[in-house]
Design a protein around this motif. Structure first.
Motif, PDB file in Angstrom:
ATOM      1  N   ASP A  54      -5.381  -1.648   0.649  1.00 18.89           N
ATOM      2  CA  ASP A  54      -5.549  -2.303   1.948  1.00 18.89           C
ATOM      3  C   ASP A  54      -5.852  -1.292   3.055  1.00 18.89           C
ATOM      4  OD1 ASP A  54      -5.131  -4.789   0.775  1.00 18.89           O
ATOM      5  OD2 ASP A  54      -2.974  -4.711   1.113  1.00 18.89           O
ATOM      6  N   GLY A 129      -2.120  -5.355  -2.810  1.00 20.62           N
ATOM      7  CA  GLY A 129      -3.390  -6.010  -2.495  1.00 20.62           C
ATOM      8  C   GLY A 129      -4.567  -5.284  -3.111  1.00 20.62           C
ATOM      9  N   GLU A 130      -5.683  -5.355  -2.436  1.00 24.62           N
ATOM     10  CA  GLU A 130      -6.900  -4.733  -2.936  1.00 24.62           C
ATOM     11  C   GLU A 130      -6.734  -3.223  -3.055  1.00 24.62           C
ATOM     12  OE1 GLU A 130     -10.567  -5.872  -0.982  1.00 24.62           O
ATOM     13  OE2 GLU A 130     -11.261  -3.808  -1.154  1.00 24.62           O
TER      14      GLU A 130
END
Length: 176
Positions: A54, A129-130
């Motif tokens: 993120d 997350g990403e």
């Protein structure tokens, strides 16, 4: 459920699959070259992916919980970066443990370790997350060329601290 990453392509988002006995968790808080070297030096860690979660420098650590515990990894993480310090680069170096399934456990571990610190721990437990993998030339940064000035001056002192304080968890190849 336990996961391991199964696709490694710089710039891509990762898919995961279940493998018994392996867990992945992200850590951020310091330069990802330093953080990568610290976790690569630990027994039970099978892979360290270095990049951004993120938008903040971080690593994903894939480890065998039968060899090293999440509690030990978090304790080492807190001890090897400024886990009680707010500073102007916290956006780039967010102090965090990233996990999707072990958040409550990670928070309990951090809360329990607070007794070891005079100032409040600012490390957040956040969703994993990403993740974007760093460019290949920056991966395995310390162990590929430990004589680089950055490695000698910044990373090596952290590894020396790791050996002194957490030596029983390190691999034999880590040298002072």
């Amino acid at each position: 459920m336990k996961y391991i990453l199964n696709s490694i392509y710089p710039g891509n988002i990762y898919q995961t699959k279940y493998i018994y006995g392996m867990i992945n968790v992200g850590f951020g808080g310091s330069c990802h070259w330093c953080t990568e070297a610290i976790f690569q030096s630990l027994v039970g860690v099978t892979e360290v992916l270095q990049g951004w979660i993120d938008g903040s420098e971080a690593v994903i650590v894939i480890f065998d919980e039968n060899v090293i515990s999440l509690a030990t990894l978090i304790e080492i993480h807190l001890a090897t970066h400024s886990c009680t310090s707010e500073h102007s680069l916290r956006g780039k170096y967010r102090s965090a443990v990233y996990t999707n399934e072990l958040g409550d456990t990670a928070q309990r571990i951090i809360n329990g370790l607070q007794r070891d610190y005079k100032q409040p721990i600012i490390t957040q437990v956040l969703p994993l997350g990403e993740f974007r993998l760093n460019n290949p030339q920056y991966l395995n940064y310390y162990y590929r060329d430990p004589q680089k000035p950055f490695c000698e001056n910044i990373v090596k002192p952290k590894l020396n601290f790791l050996l002194e304080r957490f030596g029983k968890y390190t691999r034999m190849g880590v040298q002072k």
